[in-house]
Design a protein around this motif. Sequence first.
Motif, PDB file in Angstrom:
ATOM      1  N   ASN A 270       0.827  -1.202   0.000  1.00 39.39           N
ATOM      2  CA  ASN A 270       0.000   0.000   0.000  1.00 39.39           C
ATOM      3  C   ASN A 270       0.866   1.258   0.000  1.00 39.39           C
ATOM      4  O   ASN A 270       1.800   1.389   0.776  1.00 39.39           O
ATOM      5  CB  ASN A 270      -0.925   0.008   1.217  1.00 39.39           C
ATOM      6  N   GLY A 271       0.544   2.154  -0.908  1.00 34.93           N
ATOM      7  CA  GLY A 271       1.252   3.428  -0.975  1.00 34.93           C
ATOM      8  C   GLY A 271       2.441   3.433  -1.917  1.00 34.93           C
ATOM      9  O   GLY A 271       3.064   4.464  -2.107  1.00 34.93           O
ATOM     10  N   ASN A 272       2.761   2.291  -2.511  1.00 42.61           N
ATOM     11  CA  ASN A 272       3.868   2.261  -3.465  1.00 42.61           C
ATOM     12  C   ASN A 272       3.297   2.041  -4.859  1.00 42.61           C
ATOM     13  O   ASN A 272       2.908   0.923  -5.208  1.00 42.61           O
ATOM     14  CB  ASN A 272       4.872   1.161  -3.119  1.00 42.61           C
ATOM     15  N   PRO A 273       3.235   3.080  -5.675  1.00 47.58           N
ATOM     16  CA  PRO A 273       2.576   2.985  -6.979  1.00 47.58           C
ATOM     17  C   PRO A 273       3.299   2.110  -8.001  1.00 47.58           C
ATOM     18  O   PRO A 273       2.704   1.759  -9.022  1.00 47.58           O
ATOM     19  CB  PRO A 273       2.518   4.437  -7.454  1.00 47.58           C
ATOM     20  N   VAL A 274       4.538   1.731  -7.744  1.00 44.94           N
ATOM     21  CA  VAL A 274       5.262   0.886  -8.707  1.00 44.94           C
ATOM     22  C   VAL A 274       5.284  -0.581  -8.300  1.00 44.94           C
ATOM     23  O   VAL A 274       5.855  -1.416  -8.989  1.00 44.94           O
ATOM     24  CB  VAL A 274       6.702   1.391  -8.958  1.00 44.94           C
ATOM     25  N   PHE A 275       4.626  -0.913  -7.188  1.00 51.55           N
ATOM     26  CA  PHE A 275       4.474  -2.298  -6.761  1.00 51.55           C
ATOM     27  C   PHE A 275       3.025  -2.709  -6.977  1.00 51.55           C
ATOM     28  O   PHE A 275       2.116  -2.073  -6.461  1.00 51.55           O
ATOM     29  CB  PHE A 275       4.818  -2.474  -5.281  1.00 51.55           C
ATOM     30  N   ASP A 276       2.823  -3.781  -7.750  1.00 53.61           N
ATOM     31  CA  ASP A 276       1.484  -4.298  -8.025  1.00 53.61           C
ATOM     32  C   ASP A 276       1.411  -5.776  -7.665  1.00 53.61           C
ATOM     33  O   ASP A 276       2.437  -6.453  -7.587  1.00 53.61           O
ATOM     34  CB  ASP A 276       1.134  -4.165  -9.517  1.00 53.61           C
ATOM     35  N   ILE A 277       0.194  -6.266  -7.522  1.00 55.68           N
ATOM     36  CA  ILE A 277      -0.048  -7.691  -7.289  1.00 55.68           C
ATOM     37  C   ILE A 277      -0.703  -8.271  -8.526  1.00 55.68           C
ATOM     38  O   ILE A 277      -1.659  -7.691  -9.051  1.00 55.68           O
ATOM     39  CB  ILE A 277      -0.967  -7.912  -6.071  1.00 55.68           C
ATOM     40  N   GLN A 278      -0.184  -9.386  -8.985  1.00 57.22           N
ATOM     41  CA  GLN A 278      -0.805 -10.150 -10.077  1.00 57.22           C
ATOM     42  C   GLN A 278      -1.244 -11.485  -9.492  1.00 57.22           C
ATOM     43  O   GLN A 278      -0.451 -12.188  -8.866  1.00 57.22           O
ATOM     44  CB  GLN A 278       0.191 -10.374 -11.222  1.00 57.22           C
ATOM     45  N   THR A 279      -2.490 -11.854  -9.714  1.00 59.97           N
ATOM     46  CA  THR A 279      -3.059 -13.055  -9.083  1.00 59.97           C
ATOM     47  C   THR A 279      -3.120 -14.255 -10.030  1.00 59.97           C
ATOM     48  O   THR A 279      -3.830 -15.212  -9.760  1.00 59.97           O
ATOM     49  CB  THR A 279      -4.469 -12.749  -8.546  1.00 59.97           C
ATOM     50  N   ILE A 280      -2.360 -14.218 -11.091  1.00 56.01           N
ATOM     51  CA  ILE A 280      -2.422 -15.252 -12.125  1.00 56.01           C
ATOM     52  C   ILE A 280      -2.249 -16.663 -11.561  1.00 56.01           C
ATOM     53  O   ILE A 280      -2.935 -17.589 -11.983  1.00 56.01           O
ATOM     54  CB  ILE A 280      -1.394 -14.957 -13.244  1.00 56.01           C
ATOM     55  N   GLU A 281      -1.359 -16.841 -10.595  1.00 55.71           N
ATOM     56  CA  GLU A 281      -1.141 -18.180 -10.048  1.00 55.71           C
ATOM     57  C   GLU A 281      -2.239 -18.584  -9.072  1.00 55.71           C
ATOM     58  O   GLU A 281      -2.538 -19.764  -8.932  1.00 55.71           O
ATOM     59  CB  GLU A 281       0.243 -18.288  -9.403  1.00 55.71           C
ATOM     60  N   LEU A 282      -2.852 -17.634  -8.406  1.00 52.39           N
ATOM     61  CA  LEU A 282      -3.952 -17.948  -7.499  1.00 52.39           C
ATOM     62  C   LEU A 282      -5.225 -18.302  -8.264  1.00 52.39           C
ATOM     63  O   LEU A 282      -6.112 -18.961  -7.723  1.00 52.39           O
ATOM     64  CB  LEU A 282      -4.227 -16.771  -6.562  1.00 52.39           C
ATOM     65  N   GLU A 283      -5.309 -17.873  -9.510  1.00 59.81           N
ATOM     66  CA  GLU A 283      -6.507 -18.095 -10.319  1.00 59.81           C
ATOM     67  C   GLU A 283      -6.523 -19.451 -11.008  1.00 59.81           C
ATOM     68  O   GLU A 283      -7.513 -19.808 -11.640  1.00 59.81           O
ATOM     69  CB  GLU A 283      -6.641 -16.974 -11.355  1.00 59.81           C
ATOM     70  N   ARG A 284      -5.431 -20.210 -10.917  1.00 56.13           N
ATOM     71  CA  ARG A 284      -5.442 -21.537 -11.532  1.00 56.13           C
ATOM     72  C   ARG A 284      -5.095 -22.580 -10.487  1.00 56.13           C
ATOM     73  O   ARG A 284      -4.514 -22.269  -9.451  1.00 56.13           O
ATOM     74  CB  ARG A 284      -4.506 -21.592 -12.727  1.00 56.13           C
ATOM     75  N   THR A 285      -5.449 -23.811 -10.779  1.00 56.90           N
ATOM     76  CA  THR A 285      -5.201 -24.899  -9.842  1.00 56.90           C
ATOM     77  C   THR A 285      -3.907 -25.616 -10.191  1.00 56.90           C
ATOM     78  O   THR A 285      -3.353 -25.429 -11.274  1.00 56.90           O
ATOM     79  CB  THR A 285      -6.364 -25.898  -9.862  1.00 56.90           C
ATOM     80  N   GLY A 286      -3.464 -26.432  -9.271  1.00 53.36           N
ATOM     81  CA  GLY A 286      -2.254 -27.220  -9.500  1.00 53.36           C
ATOM     82  C   GLY A 286      -1.000 -26.468  -9.132  1.00 53.36           C
ATOM     83  O   GLY A 286      -1.052 -25.321  -8.682  1.00 53.36           O
ATOM     84  N   PRO A 287       0.138 -27.119  -9.330  1.00 47.45           N
ATOM     85  CA  PRO A 287       1.412 -26.491  -8.970  1.00 47.45           C
ATOM     86  C   PRO A 287       1.658 -25.200  -9.737  1.00 47.45           C
ATOM     87  O   PRO A 287       1.282 -25.077 -10.900  1.00 47.45           O
ATOM     88  CB  PRO A 287       2.449 -27.550  -9.362  1.00 47.45           C
ATOM     89  N   SER A 288       2.291 -24.252  -9.076  1.00 48.33           N
ATOM     90  CA  SER A 288       2.607 -22.947  -9.676  1.00 48.33           C
ATOM     91  C   SER A 288       3.978 -23.017 -10.332  1.00 48.33           C
ATOM     92  O   SER A 288       4.972 -22.544  -9.784  1.00 48.33           O
ATOM     93  CB  SER A 288       2.595 -21.862  -8.597  1.00 48.33           C
ATOM     94  N   TYR A 289       4.021 -23.609 -11.518  1.00 47.64           N
ATOM     95  CA  TYR A 289       5.288 -23.673 -12.246  1.00 47.64           C
ATOM     96  C   TYR A 289       5.539 -22.350 -12.954  1.00 47.64           C
ATOM     97  O   TYR A 289       4.662 -21.812 -13.643  1.00 47.64           O
ATOM     98  CB  TYR A 289       5.280 -24.816 -13.259  1.00 47.64           C
TER      99      TYR A 289
END
Length: 189
Positions: A65-84
């Motif tokens: 929070n408060g750092n405009p150049v740091f973002d979260i991407q949820t691509i691995e949380l949106e799929r099942t199985g191992p996060s390769y």
Amino acid sequence: MNKIGILGGTFDPPHNGHLLIANEVLSALKLDKIWFIPNQDPPHKKKSCSITNEDRMEMLKRALNGNPVFDIQTIELERTGPSYTIDTIRMIREQYKDHQFYFIIGADMIEYLPKWKQIDELIALVQFVGVKRPSYSCLTEYPILYVDVPAFEVSSSMIRERLKDGKSVKYLMPDAVIEFIKERHLYGK
């Protein structure tokens, strides 16, 4: 072309070491942003059973929070199985064709690279950025950019242990994350 650093992890919990690494790599390589990508099911380690993905996401949001150049991407949380990583990088490159990606890893992962799924293809798709850590070798046959980061010996497992033992974690992680952990009674005492 946007230059994006990727920092993956369980972030269980996120701590100031993650933030320090991200900031140092961002600055050293003159990147536009750092994307934090929480793993769903990391193939190389066991995720803590007691913490939900929602709690990890909330802690990460509070940490960034408060750092405009740091973002979260949820691509691995949106799929099942191992996060390769290979699967994640393929998907990201397909979606963001006008971006150049830099995948940030610690020295512990540099030693482990030969065991990564489809590492030869992965090396062709993304530039690895190695962050040096004491007691780990940075010797590898793979092309890696190295960024020096001030030593800050903290890990999520160390923080979980300290919390379980009722010890202070002040200055190891953002206050907003500490408050959330207290509110939700996460990690023990």
